[in-house]
Design a protein around this motif. Structure first.
Motif, PDB file in Angstrom:
ATOM      1  N   GLN A 274       0.820  -1.215   0.000  1.00 16.55           N
ATOM      2  CA  GLN A 274       0.000   0.000   0.000  1.00 16.55           C
ATOM      3  C   GLN A 274       0.857   1.269   0.000  1.00 16.55           C
ATOM      4  OE1 GLN A 274      -2.745  -0.846  -0.846  1.00 16.55           O
ATOM      5  NE2 GLN A 274      -4.018  -1.968   0.566  1.00 16.55           N
ATOM      6  N   MET A 275       2.022   1.175  -0.600  1.00 14.27           N
ATOM      7  CA  MET A 275       2.900   2.333  -0.737  1.00 14.27           C
ATOM      8  C   MET A 275       3.432   2.405  -2.160  1.00 14.27           C
ATOM      9  SD  MET A 275       5.103   2.242   2.807  1.00 14.27           S
ATOM     10  CE  MET A 275       4.287   2.245   4.408  1.00 14.27           C
ATOM     11  N   LEU A 276       3.773   3.602  -2.590  1.00 14.68           N
ATOM     12  CA  LEU A 276       4.287   3.813  -3.932  1.00 14.68           C
ATOM     13  C   LEU A 276       5.687   3.222  -4.057  1.00 14.68           C
ATOM     14  CD1 LEU A 276       3.510   5.259  -6.604  1.00 14.68           C
ATOM     15  CD2 LEU A 276       4.795   7.244  -5.762  1.00 14.68           C
ATOM     16  N   GLU A 277       5.907   2.431  -5.105  1.00 18.58           N
ATOM     17  CA  GLU A 277       7.193   1.771  -5.338  1.00 18.58           C
ATOM     18  C   GLU A 277       7.537   1.908  -6.815  1.00 18.58           C
ATOM     19  OE1 GLU A 277      10.350   0.665  -5.439  1.00 18.58           O
ATOM     20  OE2 GLU A 277       9.779  -0.078  -3.455  1.00 18.58           O
ATOM     21  N   LEU A 278       8.641   2.585  -7.117  1.00 14.66           N
ATOM     22  CA  LEU A 278       8.967   2.903  -8.510  1.00 14.66           C
ATOM     23  C   LEU A 278      10.255   2.226  -8.986  1.00 14.66           C
ATOM     24  CD1 LEU A 278       8.108   6.720  -8.474  1.00 14.66           C
ATOM     25  CD2 LEU A 278       6.663   4.817  -9.199  1.00 14.66           C
ATOM     26  N   VAL A 297      -0.987  12.838 -12.956  1.00 11.37           N
ATOM     27  CA  VAL A 297      -0.805  12.601 -11.521  1.00 11.37           C
ATOM     28  C   VAL A 297      -0.053  13.761 -10.879  1.00 11.37           C
ATOM     29  CG1 VAL A 297       0.195  11.053  -9.802  1.00 11.37           C
ATOM     30  CG2 VAL A 297      -0.813  10.108 -11.911  1.00 11.37           C
ATOM     31  N   GLU A 298      -0.539  14.183  -9.708  1.00 11.61           N
ATOM     32  CA  GLU A 298       0.109  15.250  -8.957  1.00 11.61           C
ATOM     33  C   GLU A 298       0.339  14.803  -7.520  1.00 11.61           C
ATOM     34  OE1 GLU A 298      -2.951  18.202  -9.547  1.00 11.61           O
ATOM     35  OE2 GLU A 298      -1.753  19.206 -11.096  1.00 11.61           O
ATOM     36  N   VAL A 299       1.242  15.500  -6.837  1.00 13.39           N
ATOM     37  CA  VAL A 299       1.478  15.216  -5.421  1.00 13.39           C
ATOM     38  C   VAL A 299       0.182  15.414  -4.646  1.00 13.39           C
ATOM     39  CG1 VAL A 299       2.739  15.924  -3.349  1.00 13.39           C
ATOM     40  CG2 VAL A 299       3.910  15.858  -5.559  1.00 13.39           C
ATOM     41  N   GLY A 300      -0.147  14.466  -3.780  1.00 19.95           N
ATOM     42  CA  GLY A 300      -1.386  14.530  -3.003  1.00 19.95           C
ATOM     43  C   GLY A 300      -2.518  13.717  -3.596  1.00 19.95           C
ATOM     44  N   ASP A 301      -2.366  13.277  -4.861  1.00 21.35           N
ATOM     45  CA  ASP A 301      -3.365  12.386  -5.464  1.00 21.35           C
ATOM     46  C   ASP A 301      -3.220  10.978  -4.881  1.00 21.35           C
ATOM     47  OD1 ASP A 301      -4.158  14.485  -7.034  1.00 21.35           O
ATOM     48  OD2 ASP A 301      -3.223  13.749  -8.887  1.00 21.35           O
ATOM     49  N   ILE A 302      -4.233  10.151  -5.123  1.00 19.13           N
ATOM     50  CA  ILE A 302      -4.204   8.757  -4.683  1.00 19.13           C
ATOM     51  C   ILE A 302      -4.492   7.871  -5.892  1.00 19.13           C
ATOM     52  CG2 ILE A 302      -5.368   6.997  -3.263  1.00 19.13           C
ATOM     53  CD1 ILE A 302      -6.003   9.248  -1.246  1.00 19.13           C
ATOM     54  N   ILE A 303      -3.686   6.832  -6.078  1.00 19.55           N
ATOM     55  CA  ILE A 303      -3.991   5.836  -7.108  1.00 19.55           C
ATOM     56  C   ILE A 303      -4.638   4.637  -6.432  1.00 19.55           C
ATOM     57  CG2 ILE A 303      -2.231   6.592  -8.751  1.00 19.55           C
ATOM     58  CD1 ILE A 303      -0.424   4.323  -7.742  1.00 19.55           C
ATOM     59  N   ARG A 318       5.207  12.387  -2.823  1.00 17.28           N
ATOM     60  CA  ARG A 318       6.441  13.083  -3.201  1.00 17.28           C
ATOM     61  C   ARG A 318       6.386  13.410  -4.688  1.00 17.28           C
ATOM     62  NH1 ARG A 318       7.472   7.627  -2.828  1.00 17.28           N
ATOM     63  NH2 ARG A 318       8.640   6.635  -4.535  1.00 17.28           N
ATOM     64  N   GLU A 319       7.243  14.280  -5.111  1.00 19.29           N
ATOM     65  CA  GLU A 319       7.308  14.649  -6.512  1.00 19.29           C
ATOM     66  C   GLU A 319       7.912  13.500  -7.309  1.00 19.29           C
ATOM     67  OE1 GLU A 319       6.506  16.133  -9.734  1.00 19.29           O
ATOM     68  OE2 GLU A 319       6.131  17.567  -8.111  1.00 19.29           O
ATOM     69  N   ILE A 320       7.212  13.038  -8.360  1.00 18.54           N
ATOM     70  CA  ILE A 320       7.716  11.923  -9.166  1.00 18.54           C
ATOM     71  C   ILE A 320       7.855  12.297 -10.639  1.00 18.54           C
ATOM     72  CG2 ILE A 320       6.834  10.145  -7.599  1.00 18.54           C
ATOM     73  CD1 ILE A 320       4.480   9.740  -9.528  1.00 18.54           C
ATOM     74  N   GLY A 321       7.631  13.572 -10.948  1.00 17.06           N
ATOM     75  CA  GLY A 321       7.717  14.001 -12.333  1.00 17.06           C
ATOM     76  C   GLY A 321       6.417  13.731 -13.073  1.00 17.06           C
ATOM     77  N   PRO A 322       6.378  14.029 -14.370  1.00 16.98           N
ATOM     78  CA  PRO A 322       5.162  13.791 -15.149  1.00 16.98           C
ATOM     79  C   PRO A 322       4.736  12.322 -15.067  1.00 16.98           C
ATOM     80  CG  PRO A 322       6.738  15.092 -16.404  1.00 16.98           C
ATOM     81  CD  PRO A 322       7.459  14.602 -15.193  1.00 16.98           C
ATOM     82  N   ALA A 323       3.478  12.090 -14.737  1.00 14.35           N
ATOM     83  CA  ALA A 323       2.995  10.713 -14.569  1.00 14.35           C
ATOM     84  C   ALA A 323       1.515  10.637 -14.895  1.00 14.35           C
ATOM     85  CB  ALA A 323       3.261  10.230 -13.140  1.00 14.35           C
ATOM     86  N   THR A 324       1.101   9.437 -15.285  1.00 12.08           N
ATOM     87  CA  THR A 324      -0.300   9.145 -15.568  1.00 12.08           C
ATOM     88  C   THR A 324      -0.603   7.752 -15.025  1.00 12.08           C
ATOM     89  OG1 THR A 324      -1.977   9.049 -17.323  1.00 12.08           O
ATOM     90  CG2 THR A 324       0.223   8.246 -17.883  1.00 12.08           C
ATOM     91  N   ILE A 325      -1.777   7.208 -15.340  1.00 15.92           N
ATOM     92  CA  ILE A 325      -2.146   5.879 -14.851  1.00 15.92           C
ATOM     93  C   ILE A 325      -2.481   4.965 -16.015  1.00 15.92           C
ATOM     94  CG2 ILE A 325      -2.960   6.622 -12.582  1.00 15.92           C
ATOM     95  CD1 ILE A 325      -5.844   6.547 -13.747  1.00 15.92           C
TER      96      ILE A 325
END
Length: 427
Positions: A274-278, A297-303, A318-325
């Motif tokens: 349940q945590m972001l792993e890149l 995707v922006e900081v503070g959003d939830i996937i 945290r800031e992860i750069g340009p992202a989508t789902i």
């Protein structure tokens, strides 16, 4: 024994530094390699009788275990003629899918044809040393290189028999190596148990920090909010926008690009515990990224996973750069309550029960966006109480993350030790 090449490990215990080079022999020469067997149909041979014979399935074995100490199922005596019994001290390894991972038996059990057993080990070595040698990178590379099959690789007994085993002639040196690595395994196990205790502690706190079924206030409440009254009923949709990838804006593998050539695309593999792993990033072309601004995707959003492993979610903290789902996820944006509080609500028992209750069964389990939007929960009216709960649980998550990192570092240290304690071939 083959002595054509000098075998010397990079790292050697001082008391053995003057010993001769190591020996090399095929595994099939120093042990007996046999395949398991299965009576069919297996359902006709399973029993709940306590006096039945142990029956070991690959799915029953924790991937990080060293020893097999129990089985979940048993078979009747009539099945023995179609299977194979193995004994304490034998090694077994799976021969397909995640093949090559060894285990040491502490019990007598029957094994099916997805297992290979290593038994009747010669007195030139012993099971603990063989366990670590077979676990080593060089042995696993040998299995991967020689495994048969295109879509699904698998091992057979003949391949395993030919595994070159390297070992010092002095069994005291073998014992020292095995003891060193076994001690490190014990440290890793202790830290893993601590991790599970932290997770259990967090789970227990979450059950008490949020109202349980039929209740409108939590069992535990921070003192400054005790007089704030009951929590109010709400839904996911009342607190955020729920966005998914629109069907006609889908993409194919041809739209995937390399790092620096597009935006990060997030999917189920990017949620671990349940945590972001890149660690395993995937990138989508800029054209496809800009085509769907509503799921940027922006900081503070939830996937949140709506297909496959349902209900998995992570907050973008945290800031992860340009992202989508990708199409298996939905994105919770423009969150009006405390975002971290909503995240903890989503991973809590009540929402996860809703996930299982509403799932559509099929080849790939799924939830609709409408179902996710309508998930009900209770929320404190005071934003400060939301923040207090979220901060408290976040501090626990920091401890969990630190413990996970500690275990990963120990595993890396073990991997490095294994590489150094077993020799390289010197021409």
């Amino acid at each position: 024994m083959s002595k054509e090449k000098l075998l010397i490990p990079e790292l050697r215990f001082p008391e053995f530094s003057n010993e001769r080079g190591w020996e090399k022999e095929e595994l099939g020469i120093i042990s007996e390699i046999v395949r398991g067997g299965s009576p069919r149909p297996i359902q006709d041979y399973l029993t709940t009788d306590i006096n039945g014979f142990n029956w070991l399935k690959i799915a029953d074995v924790p991937s990080d275990s060293k020893y097999i100490t129990e089985t979940k199922e048993k078979v009747i005596k009539e099945g023995l003629s179609s299977t194979r019994e193995v004994n304490p001290g034998d090694l077994i390894l799976s021969n397909s899918m995640s093949f090559g991972r060894p285990y040491i038996l502490k019990i007598k059990t029957c094994i099916h044809d997805g297992w290979i057993a290593i038994r009747k080990i010669s007195n030139v070595t012993f099971e603990d040393y063989l366990y670590y040698f077979i676990s080593s990178e060089s042995s696993q590379k040998y299995f991967d290189t020689n495994a048969a099959g295109a879509a699904v690789k698998n091992l057979n007994a003949d391949i395993i028999k030919l595994l070159p085993v390297l070992f010092p002639k002095n069994k005291k040196e073998q014992q020292k190596i095995a003891s060193c690595l076994s001690s490190l395994d014990e440290v890793i196990t202790a830290h893993s148990q601590k991790l599970e205790l932290l997770k259990d502690h967090k789970k227990g706190l979450m059950q008490n920090l949020f109202p349980q079924e039929g209740e409108k206030v939590p069992k535990y409440r921070f003192k400054e909010f005790e007089k704030d009254g009951e929590w109010i009923q709400t839904t996911v949709e009342d607190n955020c926008l729920v966005k998914g990838r629109i069907g006609y804006r889908g993409y194919t593998t041809q739209d995937l690009v390399g790092q620096g050539e597009g935006a990060l695309v997030l999917g189920g593999k990017h949620i671990q515990n349940q945590m972001l792993e890149l660690k395993d990033p995937t990138y989508l072309s800029w054209e496809k990224y800009y085509e769907s601004p509503e799921i940027m995707v922006e900081v503070g959003d939830i996937i949140f996973s709506q297909r496959g492993t349902l209900g998995d979610c992570a907050i973008i903290n945290r800031e992860i750069g340009p992202a989508t789902i990708n199409p298996s996820m939905v994105l919770l944006k423009n969150i009006t309550c405390n975002a971290s509080f909503l995240y903890y609500i989503l991973i809590g028992d009540r929402i996860q029960i809703e996930v299982q209750k509403n799932r559509a069964m099929g080849a790939i389990p799924m939830l609709s966006q409408k179902q996710i939007k309508e998930f009900p929960f209770l929320i404190p009216k005071n934003p400060k109480e939301q923040q207090k709960i979220a901060s408290f649980l976040s501090s626990l998550d920091d401890l969990v993350a630190a413990q996970v990192e500690k275990i990963e570092q120990l595993k890396l240290h073990k991997k490095g030790l294994i590489q150094s304690l077993f020799p390289k071939i010197i021409e």
